[in-house]
Design a protein around this motif. Structure first.
Motif, PDB file in Angstrom:
ATOM      1  N   TYR A 180       0.803  -1.232   0.000  1.00 32.47           N
ATOM      2  CA  TYR A 180       0.000   0.000   0.000  1.00 32.47           C
ATOM      3  C   TYR A 180       0.832   1.277   0.000  1.00 32.47           C
ATOM      4  O   TYR A 180       0.299   2.359   0.143  1.00 32.47           O
ATOM      5  N   HIS A 181       2.138   1.118  -0.095  1.00 34.44           N
ATOM      6  CA  HIS A 181       3.007   2.293  -0.116  1.00 34.44           C
ATOM      7  C   HIS A 181       4.010   2.151  -1.229  1.00 34.44           C
ATOM      8  O   HIS A 181       4.341   1.042  -1.638  1.00 34.44           O
ATOM      9  N   MET A 182       4.483   3.285  -1.734  1.00 30.53           N
ATOM     10  CA  MET A 182       5.583   3.234  -2.693  1.00 30.53           C
ATOM     11  C   MET A 182       6.653   4.230  -2.280  1.00 30.53           C
ATOM     12  O   MET A 182       6.363   5.267  -1.704  1.00 30.53           O
ATOM     13  N   ARG A 183       7.873   3.850  -2.588  1.00 32.27           N
ATOM     14  CA  ARG A 183       9.010   4.735  -2.304  1.00 32.27           C
ATOM     15  C   ARG A 183       9.214   5.667  -3.477  1.00 32.27           C
ATOM     16  O   ARG A 183       9.250   5.252  -4.617  1.00 32.27           O
ATOM     17  N   ARG A 184       9.310   6.941  -3.180  1.00 32.64           N
ATOM     18  CA  ARG A 184       9.709   7.912  -4.210  1.00 32.64           C
ATOM     19  C   ARG A 184      10.839   8.712  -3.599  1.00 32.64           C
ATOM     20  O   ARG A 184      10.588   9.574  -2.756  1.00 32.64           O
ATOM     21  N   GLY A 185      12.049   8.391  -4.000  1.00 32.80           N
ATOM     22  CA  GLY A 185      13.199   8.991  -3.330  1.00 32.80           C
ATOM     23  C   GLY A 185      13.221   8.493  -1.898  1.00 32.80           C
ATOM     24  O   GLY A 185      13.155   7.295  -1.650  1.00 32.80           O
ATOM     25  N   ASP A 186      13.283   9.417  -0.948  1.00 36.43           N
ATOM     26  CA  ASP A 186      13.279   8.972   0.444  1.00 36.43           C
ATOM     27  C   ASP A 186      11.903   9.169   1.067  1.00 36.43           C
ATOM     28  O   ASP A 186      11.746   9.121   2.281  1.00 36.43           O
ATOM     29  N   ARG A 187      10.910   9.435   0.209  1.00 31.97           N
ATOM     30  CA  ARG A 187       9.568   9.617   0.753  1.00 31.97           C
ATOM     31  C   ARG A 187       8.704   8.390   0.498  1.00 31.97           C
ATOM     32  O   ARG A 187       8.895   7.660  -0.476  1.00 31.97           O
ATOM     33  N   GLU A 188       7.789   8.177   1.405  1.00 27.49           N
ATOM     34  CA  GLU A 188       6.878   7.039   1.263  1.00 27.49           C
ATOM     35  C   GLU A 188       5.490   7.581   0.944  1.00 27.49           C
ATOM     36  O   GLU A 188       4.923   8.345   1.715  1.00 27.49           O
ATOM     37  N   LEU A 189       4.972   7.210  -0.206  1.00 25.00           N
ATOM     38  CA  LEU A 189       3.665   7.713  -0.636  1.00 25.00           C
ATOM     39  C   LEU A 189       2.651   6.577  -0.648  1.00 25.00           C
ATOM     40  O   LEU A 189       3.017   5.408  -0.752  1.00 25.00           O
ATOM     41  N   PRO A 190       1.360   6.922  -0.553  1.00 23.24           N
ATOM     42  CA  PRO A 190       0.341   5.887  -0.730  1.00 23.24           C
ATOM     43  C   PRO A 190       0.442   5.314  -2.141  1.00 23.24           C
ATOM     44  O   PRO A 190       0.744   6.044  -3.081  1.00 23.24           O
ATOM     45  N   ALA A 191       0.199   4.025  -2.274  1.00 22.97           N
ATOM     46  CA  ALA A 191       0.306   3.376  -3.576  1.00 22.97           C
ATOM     47  C   ALA A 191      -0.717   3.957  -4.549  1.00 22.97           C
ATOM     48  O   ALA A 191      -1.850   4.231  -4.174  1.00 22.97           O
ATOM     49  N   ASP A 192      -0.296   4.163  -5.793  1.00 19.55           N
ATOM     50  CA  ASP A 192      -1.257   4.578  -6.809  1.00 19.55           C
ATOM     51  C   ASP A 192      -1.749   3.336  -7.564  1.00 19.55           C
ATOM     52  O   ASP A 192      -1.310   2.214  -7.301  1.00 19.55           O
ATOM     53  N   GLU A 193      -2.665   3.555  -8.512  1.00 22.65           N
ATOM     54  CA  GLU A 193      -3.283   2.420  -9.216  1.00 22.65           C
ATOM     55  C   GLU A 193      -2.227   1.581  -9.949  1.00 22.65           C
ATOM     56  O   GLU A 193      -2.308   0.351  -9.972  1.00 22.65           O
ATOM     57  N   ALA A 194      -1.230   2.248 -10.512  1.00 19.17           N
ATOM     58  CA  ALA A 194      -0.196   1.509 -11.252  1.00 19.17           C
ATOM     59  C   ALA A 194       0.591   0.582 -10.316  1.00 19.17           C
ATOM     60  O   ALA A 194       0.885  -0.567 -10.667  1.00 19.17           O
ATOM     61  N   HIS A 195       0.890   1.087  -9.120  1.00 24.33           N
ATOM     62  CA  HIS A 195       1.608   0.250  -8.161  1.00 24.33           C
ATOM     63  C   HIS A 195       0.736  -0.924  -7.713  1.00 24.33           C
ATOM     64  O   HIS A 195       1.200  -2.067  -7.643  1.00 24.33           O
ATOM     65  N   LEU A 196      -0.527  -0.640  -7.423  1.00 23.41           N
ATOM     66  CA  LEU A 196      -1.441  -1.717  -7.014  1.00 23.41           C
ATOM     67  C   LEU A 196      -1.551  -2.767  -8.120  1.00 23.41           C
ATOM     68  O   LEU A 196      -1.549  -3.972  -7.863  1.00 23.41           O
ATOM     69  N   HIS A 197      -1.627  -2.290  -9.354  1.00 22.97           N
ATOM     70  CA  HIS A 197      -1.718  -3.206 -10.492  1.00 22.97           C
ATOM     71  C   HIS A 197      -0.501  -4.130 -10.529  1.00 22.97           C
ATOM     72  O   HIS A 197      -0.628  -5.347 -10.699  1.00 22.97           O
ATOM     73  N   HIS A 198       0.655  -3.537 -10.324  1.00 20.64           N
ATOM     74  CA  HIS A 198       1.888  -4.327 -10.296  1.00 20.64           C
ATOM     75  C   HIS A 198       1.852  -5.346  -9.152  1.00 20.64           C
ATOM     76  O   HIS A 198       2.175  -6.521  -9.340  1.00 20.64           O
ATOM     77  N   MET A 199       1.430  -4.913  -7.982  1.00 25.63           N
ATOM     78  CA  MET A 199       1.441  -5.788  -6.816  1.00 25.63           C
ATOM     79  C   MET A 199       0.417  -6.918  -6.931  1.00 25.63           C
ATOM     80  O   MET A 199       0.632  -8.032  -6.457  1.00 25.63           O
ATOM     81  N   ARG A 200      -0.725  -6.624  -7.546  1.00 26.10           N
ATOM     82  CA  ARG A 200      -1.778  -7.638  -7.669  1.00 26.10           C
ATOM     83  C   ARG A 200      -1.327  -8.835  -8.493  1.00 26.10           C
ATOM     84  O   ARG A 200      -1.918  -9.906  -8.387  1.00 26.10           O
ATOM     85  N   SER A 201      -0.320  -8.657  -9.322  1.00 29.75           N
ATOM     86  CA  SER A 201       0.102  -9.769 -10.166  1.00 29.75           C
ATOM     87  C   SER A 201       0.673 -10.911  -9.320  1.00 29.75           C
ATOM     88  O   SER A 201       0.811 -12.027  -9.795  1.00 29.75           O
TER      89      SER A 201
END
Ligand SMILES: Nc1ncnc2c1ncn2[C@@H]1O[C@H](COP(=O)(O)OP(=O)(O)OP(=O)(O)O)[C@@H](O)[C@H]1O
Ligand SMILES: [Mg+2]
Lengths: 218, 261
Positions: free
Chosen positions: B70-91
């Protein structure tokens, strides 16, 4: 009494205009209905607002006034349309606003289970809509779409307001020239009914095709 | 030491004012078969739905296959996962539902091939060949052309299992997959799942009220109550010698209700 075959030809010419308006108006209504119906449930708020404004505006004002605006007022904004195009635009947008709610309702009535299955199978949002949600929503929309198309057919008579010679207009011409009310209006009664029957039959056939295999589901 | 395939870390889930999962933490090792048991409303389904990204989380972290769900790293920040990240993780994850959720407008074969063709770009012929293998595995070779409405509940559920397997996820979630079935149809589905557990190295999380099956199926049993793990351990320990009062009470009730353990 004049030459009836000549008068009949006149009415048939009008019937052609009515049929054109109905077919093109329905096509536009369909496009508008899907655009606005999907817009109503879009994730982006501005898209939802836009769709809502369109739907409420066209449902809340009469087709008569809309046609008047499209034909007589739009030219002041530099948009001049032929009477036929103006008629198609007004009818299509008007009926499209009603049908948009049908699209939205049908999509929302597809069970949530189905939507969740598409997420579990990792389909993209577009794929979910196209391959799972819409194919199940479409059969639910069709009967009401048929009614909408018939409403549109009946509403075409208002176009005589902008000097389009549709079926009703021609019947009045014949009536004025012959003094007979019964014959021209009986003729267009039958023609309107026949066109409505064609719509009903067509929609039923489509419905049967789309629901093949779905029996026993709902 | 291999790393866990799922790491749940202080997970919270709130529905309105109801706290359904309360600082829940547990790991799952690759290939592990986990049974989640517990009283109604204890949050079992919610855990699976969160793993399948069908719910959002209220707090905490979940790691799946080495990445935050439910989170993604962008640099040193942790953001809520977006749809693209969720799509990747669901695989990585597949799920079988209590009510099958087959697509009623598609044939059995198309139900199974739809996702591989769309999400993995598999050629139709390859996807179909694999779908037929899966149908054979679940004992439904003769039903490829049938519509879901023509199947029994047990058959539907076996198709749903094949459909989830077609994407070859590393993790499979099963939420009470037999509880919507007539009693005489339960066995055929359990059989398929037993074979699956024995023959694949997939990680499996199973929510069930069938204690006998959980006993046979699982490497580890987690007993939940009120969104927390009360007790966990090998099935023999949980079912034969539960140490916690609440586990004992729960199992007594289940046995009294006529389920075998
Ligand atoms: N969408 C929701 N909105 C509000 N409350 C919810 C929602 N989903 C679940 N709950 C509540 O969360 C709690 C846990 O539900 P959950 O379905 O995870 O329980 P469960 O352990 O699977 O129970 P069961 O054995 O009955 O399936 C319940 O009290 C339930 O009412
Ligand atoms: Mg549940």
């Amino acid at each position: 009494m004049g030459d009836w075959s000549g008068y009949l030809a006149l009415i048939l010419q009008g019937a052609l205009v009515t049929a054109q308006l109905t077919v093109m108006g329905s096509a536009l209504a369909l496009v508008a209905a899907f655009a606005a119906g999907l817009g109503r449930i879009a994730p982006l708020a501005p898209v939802r607002w836009l769709a809502t404004v369109y739907i409420e505006f066209f449902r809340g004002t009469s087709i008569f006034v809309q046609l008047f605006w499209v034909y007589f007022v739009l030219p002041f904004a530099g948009i001049s349309l032929s009477p036929l195009m103006a008629g198609v635009l007004a009818l299509g947008l008007n009926v499209g606003a009603y049908a948009a709610e049908v699209v939205r309702g049908a999509i929302l009535s597809v069970p949530k289970d189905q939507y969740e299955a598409t997420i579990a199978l990792n389909l993209t949002k577009l794929q979910r809509m196209r391959h799972v949600i819409l194919p199940q929503a479409l059969p639910l929309m069709l009967p009401t779409f048929g009614n909408n198309a018939i409403e549109l057919l009946k509403a075409t008579a208002v176009v005589s307001l902008i000097s389009l010679t549709d079926m009703t207009f021609q019947a009045q011409v014949v009536r004025a020239q012959t003094g007979s009310t019964l014959i021209p209006f009986a003729t267009i009664l039958i023609l309107y009914f026949a066109m409505a029957m064609i719509i009903t039959t067509g929609v039923r056939a489509l419905e049967r095709r789309l629901t093949r295999g779905l029996d026993g589901v709902r | 030491m291999t790393a866990p395939i799922i790491r749940i870390d202080r997970l919270d889930k709130v529905f309105g004012t109801l706290k359904v999962l309360d600082g829940l933490s547990f790991d799952v090792m690759p290939g592990e078969k986990l049974a989640l048991i517990g009283p109604s409303g204890s949050g079992k389904t919610t855990i699976l739905r969160i793993l399948m990204t069908l719910e959002t989380i209220s707090g905490g972290h979940i790691e799946v296959c080495g990445e935050q769900l439910y989170h993604m790293r962008r640099g040193d920040r942790e953001l809520p996962a977006d749809e693209a990240h969720l799509h990747h993780m669901r695989s990585h994850i597949g799920m079988v539902f209590q009510h099958f959720n087959l697509f009623p407008h598609k044939s059995v074969l198309d139900n199974i091939t739809l996702a591989p063709v769309l999400t993995k770009g598999e050629p139709k012929a390859k996807a179909e060949a694999r779908a037929r293998e899966l149908l054979e595995m679940v004992g439904l070779s003769d039903k490829a052309g049938a519509m879901p409405s023509q199947l029994s509940g047990g058959q539907k559920q076996r198709v749903a299992i094949a459909r989830a397997l077609a994407l070859q996820p590393r993790i499979m979630l099963f939420d009470e997959v037999t509880s919507a079935l007539d009693p005489e149809l339960v066995e055929e589905v359990l059989l398929v799942m037993k074979r699956l557990a024995a023959e694949t190295d997939m990680t499996m999380l199973l929510v069930t009220h069938e204690m006998g099956f959980a006993h046979e199926f699982a490497d580890r049993v987690l007993f939940f109550d009120k969104g927390r793990i009360v007790e966990q351990g090998p099935p023999d320990q949980i079912f034969r010698n539960p140490t916690q009062e609440r586990t004992q009470t729960f199992l007594r009730k289940i046995i009294a209700a006529g389920h075998r353990v």
